[in-house]
Design a protein around this motif. Structure first.
Motif: not given
Length: 816
Positions: A46-51, A141-150
């Motif tokens: 799935p695409l990031p929800e924030g996007l 994709i990275k900056i739209s993620a609502e939670k920071r991932k490792p």
């Protein structure tokens, strides 16, 4: 010997065919796996929800002409500009971004395999990570993620699959603007539009190629390349981006040389801070009214930026001239009457000042002094008074539930007979209180002010008492200015607003006017009449405007607050001057404090926007009157010596002046006996022009025996008509009874008054001499059942001694 037909190597002969088959199968399998990973597997991620959700945009406040006033921070603490469509992004910024981040953006499909190969080779050679290969799509994709991932291999693979899915779902013309809208440019600036304003104070369309390369350089490392801390490093990165733009053919050689040589003119982005009190008030209103907790992205305000700056400058300048007078603050508002739009609002001399500059003086309640008087006289005109009505400026006291109330004029002088025009224009206190009492008391005025939009008057009417007319109750400058604007609109109410309308005006039925238009014209005419204010202010005061303009001042007790309010058909201006700690100023009144500020603001409006004046209503009648007694001067009248022309509503012309109203030898106007003590003084303004009417033989002055002055009556529901009938008694017989608020009737030649709740005045007049006797009474609603006696009549209740609450003089030009 025959050779053996079977060769020893014959079993191995099919090996090449098997190898080819295996190679083909491996190739097909690899292609299938590639196809699975390239086109099929991305749909499983799935695409990031924030996007998929709109980016939170900083609430932005714009002036009426679209110029920014302030940009707020989002919940994340960022200044995020509004999204910019692809076609409105400058080509230079697009090219600079591609040169800095992803030059093959329009040729790859979300994951740049060539860049990955190059990055792997470079990192292997150096033994550490020296370059990346993420595309703009992957970065989005990275900056739209609502939670920071490792940051591990699994995360990178997931982001690559998401980038592929996004490329199969969105066009390049959707992805690139979304990236530019969401990427951080450092210093709390997110999005290219906000960054352009934050670093260069200009819109995107005005950026130069050098400035575009500057912005494109920042997302790689916003903290390390912060131009306010490491401009040298950022400058190097900018020049690298410009070089790559030239190599890609996006800059000519000449354009490249100009961009390299262009100096950077930066400003530290604050989001703007114009009209701060207006923005804060609007924020307060919107936050209170919001149901979702999220503010709109853009507020188009009504503030005219040039006028706002001028008003702020006038406040600063005029306050600087009051040094030594203990005057620290001022506030001013300008309203457009036709729409209710607030064109300018300054709540203090300096929002960032250490003397409580962030308090909004246009919204903080203050005592208005005499600025409320026009509404009392407006009500009087609607109820039969005329500008020529004579009001005795003589000592008076009223019995209240807490004691006696004695209003006084500012200079503690008494002016005897004054017309309503003079009483209002010269801002006399005693006549204002008398008129309010004759209208029935403070309840009517309180309800009128509330209907005009004054929200701070939230106590019962008896809390304020008759002192309400001279300003013993706190009001807000903005609300009082809009109440004045109702008079300027000839009685029409219109809510004030700081926001431009977002929809066409409704075609709903227009509400009836709050005031009669002709009476509003009379108030405007009186407040623009410099001659009417001469008694108190002299002929050359600062509020004598060089063009027609209604003006009213107000000063509260001990000079704690002073005001100047006024209007023309186009604009209403209100000014307050004082101290936020409520300490008294040093002898600064509405004329010397707020008056000069008002004059300069309105003169600027007149010079830059133009003002006009009202055409008298067609049904008004003009007639000459004698200002000493209010009588109409006709061709048959004796030579009265002084007169002025006055406006009258139909049916309100005063009786004509007769010879019996004047001394035959001197032409002095006769005054009733109630002026005898005042006439005995030699310093009054009508010296030599008035005389006491001589007492006729056997003629005794009228005296009211029932009711007694100051009586308080309770209605009784147990009686027929609630005991509203009050019999009237006076001596001598044959007196004429009148009351401006009560119905007077006869019962077998016995006069009586039909009582209603409120304050009332009863007048008994001697027909021959014109001498008067007056009493004032109060009628209250029925008391509790425990206090009523069956068969009782209205009972006068004696007042208790003490100081009346909220009724000490606080009007213009008065002292406690």
């Amino acid at each position: 010997m025959k050779p053996n037909s079977a060769s020893p190597t014959s079993p191995a002969s099919p090996a090449p065919t098997t190898f080819k088959r295996r190679l083909l199968l491996a190739t097909l399998g690899s292609l299938a796996l590639f196809a699975l990973g390239w086109w099929i597997l991305p749909w499983a991620v799935p695409l990031p929800e924030g996007l998929l959700k709109p980016q939170n945009v900083s609430p932005t406040f714009l002036a009426a002409d679209g110029t920014p006033l302030r940009q707020m921070l989002t919940e994340d603490g960022q200044r995020v500009g509004a999204p910019v469509p692809f076609e409105r992004i400058p080509p230079a910024l697009l090219h600079a971004t591609l040169a800095a981040e992803d030059k093959r953006f329009f040729s790859h499909s979300g994951v740049d395999l060539l860049a990955i190969s190059r990055s792997a080779r470079d990192n292997f050679r150096h033994g550490q990570v020296v370059s990346g290969a993420s595309t703009i799509t992957q970065q989005l994709i990275k900056i739209s993620a609502e939670k920071r991932k490792p940051r591990n291999l699994l995360t990178k693979i997931t982001e690559a699959l998401q980038a592929r899915r996004l490329e199969m779902s969105w066009s390049k013309e959707q992805i690139l603007p979304e990236y530019l809208h969401r990427v951080s440019y450092g210093n709390l600036l997110t999005g290219c539009g906000g960054a352009a304003q934050g670093y260069f104070n200009k819109p995107l369309r005005d950026l130069t190629p050098a400035e575009c390369a500057f912005l494109a350089s920042l997302p790689q490392a916003p903290s390390r390349l912060n131009p306010f801390k490491n401009l040298k490093a950022l400058r190097k990165r900018q020049q690298h981006v410009l070089k790559k733009m030239q190599e890609a053919g996006w800059l000519t050689g000449e354009a490249y040389e100009l961009a390299i040589a262009e100096p950077l003119k930066l400003q530290r982005g604050t989001g703007g801070f114009s009209a701060p009190h207006a923005v804060e008030l609007l924020l307060q209103q919107q936050t209170t009214a919001a149901t979702t907790g999220k503010l709109p992205d853009t507020f188009q305000t009504t503030i005219a930026p040039d006028l706002q700056r001028r008003v702020e400058a006038i406040l600063q300048h005029r306050l600087s001239l009051l040094e030594g007078k203990h005057v620290t603050q001022a506030a001013a508002v300008v309203l457009e009457n036709a729409t209710g739009r607030v064109l300018a609002l300054a709540g203090s001399r300096d929002f960032f000042g250490t003397d409580s500059g962030q308090i909004n003086g246009a919204w903080a309640p203050h005592s208005p002094g005499s600025a409320l008087k026009p509404f009392t006289y407006l009500l009087a005109l609607e109820r039969g008074f005329t500008p020529a009505s004579i009001i005795p400026d003589l000592p008076v006291e009223y019995t209240t539930p807490t004691g006696l109330y004695r209003p006084e004029n500012y200079d503690r002088k008494l002016n005897g007979p004054v017309t309503l025009r003079t009483a209002l224009g010269s801002s006399l206190n005693i006549p204002a209180v008398k008129v309010l009492q004759q209208l029935g008391g403070e309840t009517l005025l309180l309800e009128t002010l509330q209907n005009a939009g004054i929200t701070t008057l939230d106590q019962a009417a008896d809390h304020y008492g008759l002192g309400l007319t001279i300003g013993n109750a706190p009001v807000r400058l903005l609300e009082l200015a809009n109440a004045y604007a109702s008079i300027a609109r000839m009685g029409k109410t219109q809510p004030w607003t700081l926001l431009q309308p977002t929809a066409p005006a409704s075609s709903a039925t227009e509400a009836p006017p709050l005031f009669q238009p002709a009476c509003c014209f009379l108030i405007a005419d009186i407040l623009s009449d410099n001659q009417a204010r001469v008694l108190t202010f002299g002929p050359h005061s600062v509020i004598r405007m060089p063009f027609p303009c209604a003006v009213k001042t107000g000063t509260s007790t001990n000079y704690r607050d002073n005001w100047t309010m006024g209007f023309t058909p186009e604009f209403t201006v209100g000014v307050w001057v004082g101290n936020f700690d409520n300490t008294p100023m040093n002898q600064v009144s509405g004329v010397t404090g707020a008056g000069p500020v008002f004059r300069e603001i309105f003169t600027h409006l007149h010079d830059t926007r133009g003002t006009s004046w009202y055409t008298p209503p067609a049904d008004l009648v003009r007639a000459k009157v004698d200002p000493r007694n209010g009588r109409r001067v006709t061709a048959q009248s004796p030579l009265v010596g002084m007169s002025r022309e006055e406006y009258f509503l139909p049916g309100t012309l005063p009786p004509p002046a007769l010879a019996a109203d004047y001394q035959t030898e001197t032409g002095r106007a006769y005054l009733p006996l109630e002026y005898s003590a005042w006439l005995a003084r030699s310093d009054h303004w009508l010296t030599g022009m008035v005389a006491l009417r001589p007492a006729e033989p056997l003629m005794t002055p009228p005296r009211i025996t029932t009711p007694l002055d100051g009586s308080v009556f309770y209605l009784d529901p147990d009686l027929r008509d609630q005991g509203q009938r009050l019999m009237l008694e006076a001596s001598p017989e044959g007196l004429q009874w009148t009351s401006p608020t009560l119905e007077i009737a006869l019962d077998q030649d016995q006069p009586y008054a039909r009582l209603t709740v409120g304050h009332h005045e009863l007048v008994a007049r001697q027909p021959d001499s014109g001498d008067l006797a007056r009493v004032r009474i109060e009628v209250r609603p029925p008391p509790s059942a425990a206090l009523r006696r069956p068969g009782s009549r209205p009972i006068p209740i004696p007042a208790q001694p003490g100081a009346p609450v909220g009724q000490q003089p606080q009007g213009e030009d008065q002292r406690p």
